[in-house]
Scaffold this motif. Structure first.
Motif, PDB file in Angstrom:
ATOM      1  N   SER A  74       0.624  -0.877  -0.187  1.00  0.00           N
ATOM      2  CA  SER A  74      -0.101  -0.196  -0.536  1.00  0.00           C
ATOM      3  C   SER A  74       1.176   1.100  -0.222  1.00  0.00           C
ATOM      4  O   SER A  74       0.416   2.697  -1.040  1.00  0.00           O
ATOM      5  CB  SER A  74      -1.223  -0.037   1.139  1.00  0.00           C
ATOM      6  N   LYS A  75       2.268   1.564   1.139  1.00  0.00           N
ATOM      7  CA  LYS A  75       3.463   2.410   0.442  1.00  0.00           C
ATOM      8  C   LYS A  75       3.258   2.750  -0.426  1.00  0.00           C
ATOM      9  O   LYS A  75       3.808   4.136  -0.699  1.00  0.00           O
ATOM     10  CB  LYS A  75       4.035   2.161   1.799  1.00  0.00           C
ATOM     11  N   SER A  76       3.894   1.430  -0.850  1.00  0.00           N
ATOM     12  CA  SER A  76       4.362   1.636  -2.515  1.00  0.00           C
ATOM     13  C   SER A  76       3.411   2.158  -3.673  1.00  0.00           C
ATOM     14  O   SER A  76       3.901   3.038  -4.491  1.00  0.00           O
ATOM     15  CB  SER A  76       4.856   0.492  -2.911  1.00  0.00           C
ATOM     16  N   SER A  77       2.169   2.167  -3.270  1.00  0.00           N
ATOM     17  CA  SER A  77       1.100   2.435  -4.291  1.00  0.00           C
ATOM     18  C   SER A  77       0.806   3.419  -3.777  1.00  0.00           C
ATOM     19  O   SER A  77       0.625   4.602  -4.694  1.00  0.00           O
ATOM     20  CB  SER A  77      -0.337   1.539  -4.056  1.00  0.00           C
ATOM     21  N   LEU A  78       1.134   4.177  -2.873  1.00  0.00           N
ATOM     22  CA  LEU A  78       1.104   5.113  -2.791  1.00  0.00           C
ATOM     23  C   LEU A  78       1.664   6.250  -3.146  1.00  0.00           C
ATOM     24  O   LEU A  78       1.169   7.648  -3.619  1.00  0.00           O
ATOM     25  CB  LEU A  78       0.650   5.290  -1.317  1.00  0.00           C
ATOM     26  N   GLN A  79       2.587   5.985  -3.298  1.00  0.00           N
ATOM     27  CA  GLN A  79       3.914   6.846  -3.207  1.00  0.00           C
ATOM     28  C   GLN A  79       4.115   6.368  -4.974  1.00  0.00           C
ATOM     29  O   GLN A  79       3.950   7.752  -5.452  1.00  0.00           O
ATOM     30  CB  GLN A  79       5.223   5.883  -3.089  1.00  0.00           C
ATOM     31  N   LYS A  80       3.307   6.077  -5.551  1.00  0.00           N
ATOM     32  CA  LYS A  80       3.237   6.078  -7.022  1.00  0.00           C
ATOM     33  C   LYS A  80       2.328   7.111  -7.130  1.00  0.00           C
ATOM     34  O   LYS A  80       1.991   7.473  -8.643  1.00  0.00           O
ATOM     35  CB  LYS A  80       3.056   4.650  -7.606  1.00  0.00           C
ATOM     36  N   CYS A  81       1.219   6.792  -6.111  1.00  0.00           N
ATOM     37  CA  CYS A  81      -0.392   7.929  -7.055  1.00  0.00           C
ATOM     38  C   CYS A  81       0.241   8.836  -6.379  1.00  0.00           C
ATOM     39  O   CYS A  81       0.155  10.212  -7.170  1.00  0.00           O
ATOM     40  CB  CYS A  81      -0.975   7.490  -6.143  1.00  0.00           C
ATOM     41  N   LYS A  83       3.926  10.517  -7.174  1.00  0.00           N
ATOM     42  CA  LYS A  83       4.247  10.456  -7.805  1.00  0.00           C
ATOM     43  C   LYS A  83       3.307  11.097  -9.600  1.00  0.00           C
ATOM     44  O   LYS A  83       3.517  12.282  -9.512  1.00  0.00           O
ATOM     45  CB  LYS A  83       5.587  10.009  -8.195  1.00  0.00           C
ATOM     46  N   GLN A  84       2.889  10.256  -9.059  1.00  0.00           N
ATOM     47  CA  GLN A  84       1.527  10.908 -10.694  1.00  0.00           C
ATOM     48  C   GLN A  84       0.758  11.691 -10.373  1.00  0.00           C
ATOM     49  O   GLN A  84       1.120  12.846 -11.038  1.00  0.00           O
ATOM     50  CB  GLN A  84       1.016   9.417 -10.352  1.00  0.00           C
ATOM     51  N   LEU A  85       0.522  12.564  -9.110  1.00  0.00           N
ATOM     52  CA  LEU A  85      -0.914  13.373  -9.003  1.00  0.00           C
ATOM     53  C   LEU A  85       0.484  14.335  -9.458  1.00  0.00           C
ATOM     54  O   LEU A  85       0.138  15.614  -9.763  1.00  0.00           O
ATOM     55  CB  LEU A  85      -0.907  13.491  -7.448  1.00  0.00           C
ATOM     56  N   SER A  86       2.023  14.400  -8.417  1.00  0.00           N
ATOM     57  CA  SER A  86       3.094  15.482  -8.700  1.00  0.00           C
ATOM     58  C   SER A  86       3.166  16.323  -9.852  1.00  0.00           C
ATOM     59  O   SER A  86       3.073  16.646 -10.490  1.00  0.00           O
ATOM     60  CB  SER A  86       4.051  14.724  -8.416  1.00  0.00           C
ATOM     61  N   GLU A  87       3.257  15.031 -11.013  1.00  0.00           N
ATOM     62  CA  GLU A  87       3.408  15.140 -12.338  1.00  0.00           C
ATOM     63  C   GLU A  87       2.546  16.030 -12.682  1.00  0.00           C
ATOM     64  O   GLU A  87       2.185  16.327 -13.889  1.00  0.00           O
ATOM     65  CB  GLU A  87       4.036  13.675 -12.765  1.00  0.00           C
ATOM     66  N   SER A  90       1.855  19.154 -12.282  1.00  0.00           N
ATOM     67  CA  SER A  90       3.302  20.361 -13.159  1.00  0.00           C
ATOM     68  C   SER A  90       2.071  20.303 -14.527  1.00  0.00           C
ATOM     69  O   SER A  90       2.971  21.170 -14.944  1.00  0.00           O
ATOM     70  CB  SER A  90       4.209  19.264 -13.158  1.00  0.00           C
ATOM     71  N   MET A  91       2.030  19.247 -14.809  1.00  0.00           N
ATOM     72  CA  MET A  91       1.457  18.792 -16.461  1.00  0.00           C
ATOM     73  C   MET A  91       0.757  20.418 -16.602  1.00  0.00           C
ATOM     74  O   MET A  91       0.249  21.170 -17.580  1.00  0.00           O
ATOM     75  CB  MET A  91       1.293  18.123 -16.192  1.00  0.00           C
ATOM     76  N   ILE A  92      -0.408  20.466 -15.440  1.00  0.00           N
ATOM     77  CA  ILE A  92      -1.284  21.422 -15.528  1.00  0.00           C
ATOM     78  C   ILE A  92      -0.870  22.443 -15.923  1.00  0.00           C
ATOM     79  O   ILE A  92      -1.489  23.642 -16.259  1.00  0.00           O
ATOM     80  CB  ILE A  92      -2.848  20.616 -14.177  1.00  0.00           C
ATOM     81  N   ILE A  93      -0.080  22.803 -14.466  1.00  0.00           N
ATOM     82  CA  ILE A  93       0.725  24.244 -14.443  1.00  0.00           C
ATOM     83  C   ILE A  93       0.839  24.526 -16.117  1.00  0.00           C
ATOM     84  O   ILE A  93       0.945  25.476 -16.635  1.00  0.00           O
ATOM     85  CB  ILE A  93       1.380  24.497 -13.694  1.00  0.00           C
TER      86      ILE A  93
END
Length: 140
Positions: A74-81, A83-87, A90-93
């Motif tokens: 779950s921690k690994s999945s949360l970190q991936k999410c 990271k994806q959210l951060s990306e 950035s793309m929205i900005i």
């Protein structure tokens, strides 16, 4: 004979005392055996309790290991999410900046089209007036 009867009575009395003594010894042995059995039974119950607790501890360790694995996943999945959210943020900005630039460009283009259209209409009107004057001059 009276002596024989006394001997026989004395012998029977002795036998009774011997039987009573043997029964008392047997009773003592049985009491000791019962006490020993009780003690053994207590020890067996204690050992069974310890064994049951050991099994319970093993099961709980397995559950903890499984839950630890699940938490890791779950921690690994949360970190991936994350990271994806951060990306995506950035793309929205970047997209919002591009949109702002495109909207400015659209305003400039609309202004240029309006200006050009106004000039074109003016030129056509002037051209029409000139043609009218030429026709009037040619008609005279």
């Amino acid at each position: 004979s009276p002596e024989a009867a006394t001997l026989d009575l004395s012998n029977k009395s002795f036998q009774k005392k011997e039987v009573i003594s043997k029964l008392r010894e047997r009773q003592t042995i049985l009491k000791e055996s019962i006490d020993s059995s009780r003690e053994t039974n207590k020890e067996l119950k204690y050992e069974k309790g310890v064994s049951d607790l050991a099994i319970l501890v093993q099961r709980q360790q397995k559950m903890l290991k499984y839950h630890g694995f699940e938490i890791g996943e779950s921690k690994s999945s949360l970190q991936k999410c994350r990271k994806q959210l951060s990306e995506e943020k950035s793309m929205i900005i970047v997209s919002e900046k591009k949109l702002g630039a495109l909207l400015k460009r659209k305003k400039v283009m609309e202004s240029m089209v309006f200006s050009t259209t106004t000039k074109l209409i003016d030129c056509r009107r002037k051209h029409g007036m000139m043609l009218k004057r030429l026709e009037e001059k040619n008609a005279n």
